[in-house]
Design a protein around this motif. Structure first.
Motif, mmCIF file in Angstrom:
data_model
loop_
_atom_site.group_PDB
_atom_site.id
_atom_site.type_symbol
_atom_site.label_atom_id
_atom_site.label_comp_id
_atom_site.label_asym_id
_atom_site.label_seq_id
_atom_site.Cartn_x
_atom_site.Cartn_y
_atom_site.Cartn_z
ATOM 1 N N MET A 61 9.088 -9.141 60.711
ATOM 2 C CA MET A 61 8.032 -9.125 59.720
ATOM 3 C C MET A 61 7.895 -7.709 59.166
ATOM 4 S SD MET A 61 6.812 -12.264 59.762
ATOM 5 C CE MET A 61 5.244 -12.201 58.969
ATOM 6 N N LYS A 62 7.478 -7.649 57.926
ATOM 7 C CA LYS A 62 7.277 -6.379 57.233
ATOM 8 C C LYS A 62 5.909 -6.382 56.563
ATOM 9 C CE LYS A 62 11.702 -5.096 57.467
ATOM 10 N NZ LYS A 62 12.180 -4.007 58.241
ATOM 11 N N MET A 63 5.390 -5.190 56.348
ATOM 12 C CA MET A 63 4.178 -5.052 55.553
ATOM 13 C C MET A 63 4.588 -4.413 54.231
ATOM 14 S SD MET A 63 0.667 -2.866 56.058
ATOM 15 C CE MET A 63 -0.176 -4.049 57.104
ATOM 16 N N LEU A 64 4.207 -5.049 53.152
ATOM 17 C CA LEU A 64 4.421 -4.511 51.811
ATOM 18 C C LEU A 64 3.111 -3.922 51.336
ATOM 19 C CD1 LEU A 64 5.940 -4.200 49.068
ATOM 20 C CD2 LEU A 64 5.087 -6.477 48.511
ATOM 21 N N VAL A 65 3.135 -2.642 50.954
ATOM 22 C CA VAL A 65 1.980 -1.972 50.399
ATOM 23 C C VAL A 65 2.353 -1.535 48.984
ATOM 24 C CG1 VAL A 65 0.393 -0.019 50.620
ATOM 25 C CG2 VAL A 65 1.293 -1.133 52.676
ATOM 26 N N ALA A 66 1.530 -1.868 48.020
ATOM 27 C CA ALA A 66 1.784 -1.485 46.631
ATOM 28 C C ALA A 66 0.516 -0.903 46.034
ATOM 29 C CB ALA A 66 2.241 -2.693 45.823
ATOM 30 N N THR A 67 0.685 0.158 45.257
ATOM 31 C CA THR A 67 -0.441 0.759 44.551
ATOM 32 C C THR A 67 -0.061 0.961 43.092
ATOM 33 O OG1 THR A 67 0.247 3.035 45.026
ATOM 34 C CG2 THR A 67 -1.237 1.986 46.603
ATOM 35 N N THR A 68 -1.060 0.931 42.243
ATOM 36 C CA THR A 68 -0.853 1.170 40.828
ATOM 37 C C THR A 68 -2.183 1.506 40.179
ATOM 38 O OG1 THR A 68 0.175 0.302 38.803
ATOM 39 C CG2 THR A 68 -1.113 -1.247 40.123
ATOM 40 N N VAL A 69 -2.134 1.963 38.944
ATOM 41 C CA VAL A 69 -3.364 2.205 38.206
ATOM 42 C C VAL A 69 -3.968 0.856 37.819
ATOM 43 C CG1 VAL A 69 -2.746 4.480 37.348
ATOM 44 C CG2 VAL A 69 -2.079 2.471 36.045
ATOM 45 N N GLU A 70 -5.250 0.852 37.592
ATOM 46 C CA GLU A 70 -5.990 -0.386 37.302
ATOM 47 C C GLU A 70 -5.361 -1.192 36.163
ATOM 48 O OE1 GLU A 70 -8.595 -3.422 37.439
ATOM 49 O OE2 GLU A 70 -8.571 -1.793 38.899
ATOM 50 N N GLU A 71 -4.803 -0.518 35.177
ATOM 51 C CA GLU A 71 -4.240 -1.200 34.013
ATOM 52 C C GLU A 71 -3.064 -2.116 34.362
ATOM 53 O OE1 GLU A 71 -4.818 2.194 34.028
ATOM 54 O OE2 GLU A 71 -6.667 2.047 32.877
ATOM 55 N N TYR A 72 -2.414 -1.872 35.510
ATOM 56 C CA TYR A 72 -1.266 -2.686 35.913
ATOM 57 C C TYR A 72 -1.639 -3.794 36.899
ATOM 58 C CZ TYR A 72 2.151 0.253 33.572
ATOM 59 O OH TYR A 72 2.890 0.912 32.625
ATOM 60 N N ARG A 73 -2.925 -3.995 37.148
ATOM 61 C CA ARG A 73 -3.366 -5.008 38.118
ATOM 62 C C ARG A 73 -2.755 -6.376 37.814
ATOM 63 N NH1 ARG A 73 -8.658 -6.457 40.996
ATOM 64 N NH2 ARG A 73 -9.378 -4.415 40.377
ATOM 65 N N CYS A 79 12.101 -4.220 37.721
ATOM 66 C CA CYS A 79 10.905 -4.233 36.879
ATOM 67 C C CYS A 79 10.573 -2.817 36.419
ATOM 68 C CB CYS A 79 9.745 -4.843 37.660
ATOM 69 S SG CYS A 79 8.200 -4.953 36.756
ATOM 70 N N LYS A 80 10.637 -1.853 37.325
ATOM 71 C CA LYS A 80 10.344 -0.460 36.973
ATOM 72 C C LYS A 80 11.384 0.103 36.013
ATOM 73 C CE LYS A 80 8.727 2.433 39.854
ATOM 74 N NZ LYS A 80 7.467 3.073 40.106
ATOM 75 N N ASN A 81 12.639 -0.317 36.156
ATOM 76 C CA ASN A 81 13.683 0.121 35.226
ATOM 77 C C ASN A 81 13.423 -0.414 33.826
ATOM 78 O OD1 ASN A 81 15.090 1.588 37.140
ATOM 79 N ND2 ASN A 81 16.436 -0.101 37.662
ATOM 80 N N ASP A 82 12.874 -1.628 33.751
ATOM 81 C CA ASP A 82 12.568 -2.236 32.453
ATOM 82 C C ASP A 82 11.360 -1.594 31.788
ATOM 83 O OD1 ASP A 82 14.679 -3.940 32.936
ATOM 84 O OD2 ASP A 82 13.410 -5.642 33.520
ATOM 85 N N MET A 83 10.489 -0.986 32.585
ATOM 86 C CA MET A 83 9.278 -0.320 32.073
ATOM 87 C C MET A 83 9.274 1.123 32.595
ATOM 88 S SD MET A 83 6.332 -3.248 32.550
ATOM 89 C CE MET A 83 6.008 -2.726 34.205
ATOM 90 N N PRO A 84 9.951 2.049 31.918
ATOM 91 C CA PRO A 84 10.123 3.410 32.444
ATOM 92 C C PRO A 84 8.826 4.141 32.796
ATOM 93 C CG PRO A 84 11.476 3.064 30.499
ATOM 94 C CD PRO A 84 10.604 1.850 30.643
ATOM 95 N N LYS A 85 7.731 3.853 32.126
ATOM 96 C CA LYS A 85 6.475 4.544 32.433
ATOM 97 C C LYS A 85 5.614 3.768 33.430
ATOM 98 C CE LYS A 85 6.337 7.069 28.142
ATOM 99 N NZ LYS A 85 5.580 7.471 26.990
ATOM 100 N N CYS A 86 6.203 2.782 34.061
ATOM 101 C CA CYS A 86 5.483 1.945 35.021
ATOM 102 C C CYS A 86 4.973 2.794 36.180
ATOM 103 C CB CYS A 86 6.415 0.853 35.531
ATOM 104 S SG CYS A 86 5.657 -0.232 36.729
ATOM 105 N N ASN A 87 3.722 2.596 36.531
ATOM 106 C CA ASN A 87 3.086 3.389 37.573
ATOM 107 C C ASN A 87 2.844 2.559 38.830
ATOM 108 O OD1 ASN A 87 1.468 5.007 39.137
ATOM 109 N ND2 ASN A 87 0.301 5.800 37.429
ATOM 110 N N ILE A 88 3.822 1.772 39.243
ATOM 111 C CA ILE A 88 3.701 0.967 40.461
ATOM 112 C C ILE A 88 4.508 1.652 41.557
ATOM 113 C CG2 ILE A 88 4.225 -1.232 41.564
ATOM 114 C CD1 ILE A 88 3.905 -2.547 38.787
#
Length: 101
Positions: free
Chosen positions: A1-13, A81-90
């Motif tokens: 099992m793994k834990m996935l933790v992700a953070t981003t700015v509110e705009e990417y919710r 996904c991040k490659n498709d959106m270069p300014k992605c803040n995830i």
């Protein structure tokens, strides 16, 4: 099992919620956090004349427990996904779970 933790700015919710749905993540926890930038990277030699405070932004954080193979696939898809959106803040992290109750 793994834990996935992700953070981003509110705009990417919504983008991250949609991503989790597409990845068939059955459940996750979501909470609001305050991101703080101390500005240590670009300190001017004479200091900061305009502000002595921290810069904060509204962030959202997610975490979930997933199987190992799903974790690898999610990270690969998130990289695409991040490659498709270069300014992605995830930002995402996979942590090993040694024990669970």
């Amino acid at each position: 099992m793994k834990m996935l933790v992700a953070t981003t700015v509110e705009e990417y919710r919504e983008k991250l919620q949609q991503f989790f749905s597409e990845q068939k993540v059955q459940f996750y926890n979501e909470f609001e956090v305050k991101g703080v930038d101390k500005g240590y990277k670009s300190k001017h030699r004479v200091g900061n004349w305009f502000s002595d405070g921290d810069y904060s932004t509204d962030h959202i954080a997610f975490f979930t427990i997933i199987e190992d193979d799903q974790a690898n696939q999610i990270m690969a898809n998130l990289n695409q996904c991040k490659n498709d959106m270069p300014k992605c803040n995830i930002k995402a992290y996979i942590l090993n779970i040694e024990q669970m109750v």
